[in-house]
Design an enzyme around this catalytic site. Structure first.
Site, PDB file in Angstrom:
ATOM      1  N   GLY A  19       0.873  -1.171   0.000  1.00  0.00           N
ATOM      2  CA  GLY A  19       0.000   0.000   0.000  1.00  0.00           C
ATOM      3  C   GLY A  19       0.909   1.219   0.000  1.00  0.00           C
ATOM      4  O   GLY A  19       1.797   1.337   0.860  1.00  0.00           O
ATOM      5  N   ARG A  61      10.789  -1.033  -4.385  1.00  0.00           N
ATOM      6  CA  ARG A  61       9.692  -1.064  -5.362  1.00  0.00           C
ATOM      7  C   ARG A  61       9.762   0.224  -6.176  1.00  0.00           C
ATOM      8  O   ARG A  61       9.884   1.304  -5.613  1.00  0.00           O
ATOM      9  CB  ARG A  61       8.329  -1.202  -4.670  1.00  0.00           C
ATOM     10  CG  ARG A  61       8.149  -2.567  -3.996  1.00  0.00           C
ATOM     11  CD  ARG A  61       6.724  -2.787  -3.555  1.00  0.00           C
ATOM     12  NE  ARG A  61       5.825  -3.076  -4.670  1.00  0.00           N
ATOM     13  CZ  ARG A  61       4.495  -3.104  -4.553  1.00  0.00           C
ATOM     14  NH1 ARG A  61       3.931  -2.845  -3.389  1.00  0.00           N
ATOM     15  NH2 ARG A  61       3.740  -3.384  -5.596  1.00  0.00           N
ATOM     16  N   CYS A 130      -8.729  -2.943  -5.557  1.00  0.00           N
ATOM     17  CA  CYS A 130      -7.553  -3.183  -4.722  1.00  0.00           C
ATOM     18  C   CYS A 130      -7.805  -2.775  -3.269  1.00  0.00           C
ATOM     19  O   CYS A 130      -8.939  -2.839  -2.791  1.00  0.00           O
ATOM     20  CB  CYS A 130      -6.321  -2.487  -5.294  1.00  0.00           C
ATOM     21  SG  CYS A 130      -4.774  -3.130  -4.602  1.00  0.00           S
ATOM     22  N   ALA A 134      -6.568   5.333   1.385  1.00  0.00           N
ATOM     23  CA  ALA A 134      -7.173   6.641   1.087  1.00  0.00           C
ATOM     24  C   ALA A 134      -8.603   6.468   0.569  1.00  0.00           C
ATOM     25  O   ALA A 134      -9.517   7.179   1.007  1.00  0.00           O
ATOM     26  CB  ALA A 134      -6.313   7.391   0.070  1.00  0.00           C
ATOM     27  N   ASP A 199      -0.883   5.100  -6.623  1.00  0.00           N
ATOM     28  CA  ASP A 199       0.524   4.886  -6.262  1.00  0.00           C
ATOM     29  C   ASP A 199       1.366   6.053  -6.731  1.00  0.00           C
ATOM     30  O   ASP A 199       2.414   6.348  -6.160  1.00  0.00           O
ATOM     31  CB  ASP A 199       1.035   3.579  -6.859  1.00  0.00           C
ATOM     32  CG  ASP A 199       0.372   2.389  -6.181  1.00  0.00           C
ATOM     33  OD1 ASP A 199      -0.761   2.047  -6.560  1.00  0.00           O
ATOM     34  OD2 ASP A 199       0.969   1.839  -5.233  1.00  0.00           O
ATOM     35  N   ASN A 209      -2.128   3.304 -10.731  1.00  0.00           N
ATOM     36  CA  ASN A 209      -2.694   2.558  -9.595  1.00  0.00           C
ATOM     37  C   ASN A 209      -2.722   1.075  -9.958  1.00  0.00           C
ATOM     38  O   ASN A 209      -2.330   0.687 -11.069  1.00  0.00           O
ATOM     39  CB  ASN A 209      -4.098   3.079  -9.269  1.00  0.00           C
ATOM     40  CG  ASN A 209      -4.619   2.549  -7.944  1.00  0.00           C
ATOM     41  OD1 ASN A 209      -3.917   2.585  -6.933  1.00  0.00           O
ATOM     42  ND2 ASN A 209      -5.833   2.039  -7.927  1.00  0.00           N
ATOM     43  N   LYS A 210      -3.176   0.266  -9.017  1.00  0.00           N
ATOM     44  CA  LYS A 210      -3.171  -1.198  -9.200  1.00  0.00           C
ATOM     45  C   LYS A 210      -3.704  -1.601 -10.573  1.00  0.00           C
ATOM     46  O   LYS A 210      -4.715  -1.066 -11.034  1.00  0.00           O
ATOM     47  CB  LYS A 210      -4.013  -1.835  -8.084  1.00  0.00           C
ATOM     48  CG  LYS A 210      -4.037  -3.345  -8.063  1.00  0.00           C
ATOM     49  CD  LYS A 210      -2.660  -3.974  -8.013  1.00  0.00           C
ATOM     50  CE  LYS A 210      -1.842  -3.477  -6.839  1.00  0.00           C
ATOM     51  NZ  LYS A 210      -0.417  -3.886  -6.918  1.00  0.00           N
ATOM     52  N   LYS A 235       1.744  11.451  -3.138  1.00  0.00           N
ATOM     53  CA  LYS A 235       1.611  10.510  -4.262  1.00  0.00           C
ATOM     54  C   LYS A 235       1.843  11.239  -5.586  1.00  0.00           C
ATOM     55  O   LYS A 235       1.791  10.636  -6.656  1.00  0.00           O
ATOM     56  CB  LYS A 235       0.215   9.874  -4.274  1.00  0.00           C
ATOM     57  CG  LYS A 235      -0.258   9.304  -2.937  1.00  0.00           C
ATOM     58  CD  LYS A 235       0.124   7.893  -2.751  1.00  0.00           C
ATOM     59  CE  LYS A 235      -0.285   7.307  -1.413  1.00  0.00           C
ATOM     60  NZ  LYS A 235      -1.709   7.104  -1.198  1.00  0.00           N
TER      61      LYS A 235
END
Ligand code: RI2
Length: 325
Positions: A19, A61, A130, A134, A199, A209-210, A235
């Site tokens: 996350g 990552r 996901c 937030a 992300d 994002n995912k 972000k």
């Protein structure tokens, strides 16, 4: 390297800690641990330890910009403190900076919940993808206000983070439907709003994002369902101002199929990108802790928030600023 820091780096890499927000807070915490446990006798020695830890954390990552933003925030304050020449003061400032980041990250979540809930109407059906703290903050705040009729949570292949979301919402009394990712369009007609996390947000308002987010955004767009992104300002990706692209992490094939499958079909290449990019045209609003923005206006906020980082970390940008004066 301290074993605690190595363990944190490994947990982030293997997604035991995951996350975007949590990764960022944990990275700040790792730097605090270095300051607390350091046995360095000189300021130089301490700076070396901090830089090594930062380097390791940054390598874990590649996509979630929250991680470098957190590390750079702490490092910037550490560097300034180091100008004093005092080892003691620099160590204390590392601890203070890490604590400040963690606190403001948690505060940001509450603010996003408050602001985002204003955009949810009574009786709304909300879809999410996901597991974003937030997005969940927005949904829970709206649910607390009695506005949320029910939620559709996608299970989120291959790691099933959507199950976490379903559990977290159900535990708070929200009515949840857990669906397979590919059913998102099927259920879209019953949905009033989609709320997802991020992300990274690029300067043009595109959101990373995912993986799967952009397909859901496309389905929402086609069905004229509002699509909201909930994202703390850390972000936002300042390097995209300079034209850099956001790297999309590709994770091991074994997250998708087992070893036996891979051995049996060596000529099948399994692709497993962890994220995708949703273009700004499919996003109605980005809900941040500094206010609610259409994606087209996010560049403004990014400049305000990250002028310092651009000046400090990207000398070529400093050159441009000087030229502009
Ligand atoms: P918060 C996650 O990435 C998901 O993509 C999620 O939407 C995003 O981080 C933001 O999460 P991963 O670590 O920061 O599961 O809102 O790959 O919690």
């Amino acid at each position: 390297m301290l074993p605690e820091v190595e363990k944190i780096a490994d947990d982030i890499r293997t997604m035991r800690i995951r996350g975007a927000a949590r990764i960022a807070r944990t990275a700040a915490e790792a730097l605090r641990i270095v300051a607390e446990k350091s046995e360095a006798k000189t300021l130089d020695g301490f700076m070396k330890e901090i830089n090594q830890a930062a380097h390791l954390l940054l390598s874990t990552r590649p996509t979630a910009v929250s991680l470098p933003n957190a590390v750079n925030y702490v490092l910037s304050r550490v560097r300034k403190a180091a100008e004093s020449g005092s080892l003691k003061e620099t160590r204390w400032e590392t601890i203070r900076a890490a604590n400040d980041f963690i606190e403001s990250s948690l505060r940001a979540l509450d603010i996003i919940g408050e602001l985002g809930a204003r955009r949810i109407k009574h009786g709304d059906v909300v879809m999410t993808h996901c597991n974003s703290s937030a997005a969940i903050s927005v949904i829970l705040k709206a649910a607390e206000q009695g506005k949320v009729e029910e939620v559709y949570a996608t299970e989120t292949r291959p790691r099933f983070q959507g199950r976490l979301t379903a559990r977290q919402l159900a535990e708070k009394g929200v009515k949840v439907n857990l669906i397979v990712d590919s059913a998102a369009r099927y259920f879209m007609n019953e949905v009033d709003r989609v709320v997802v996390g991020a992300d990274a947000v690029a300067v043009n308002g595109a959101v990373v994002n995912k993986v799967g987010t952009s397909m859901i955004a496309l389905a929402a767009h086609e069905a004229r369902v509002r699509f909201y992104v909930a994202a703390e300002t850390y972000k936002l990706s300042p390097s995209t101002i300079l034209g850099e692209l956001i790297e999309i992490e590709e994770r091991p094939a074994t997250e998708v199929v087992d070893e036996e499958f891979l051995r049996k079909y060596p000529n099948i290449r399994v692709r497993n990108p962890a994220f995708d990019i949703t273009p700004p045209e499919y996003i109605d609003l980005i809900i941040t802790n500094k206010g609610v923005y259409p994606p087209q206006a996010i560049a403004m906020l990014m400049r305000e928030e990250f002028e310092w980082i651009l000046e400090e970390l990207y000398p070529e940008y400093r050159v441009r600023l000087v030229e502009e004066e």
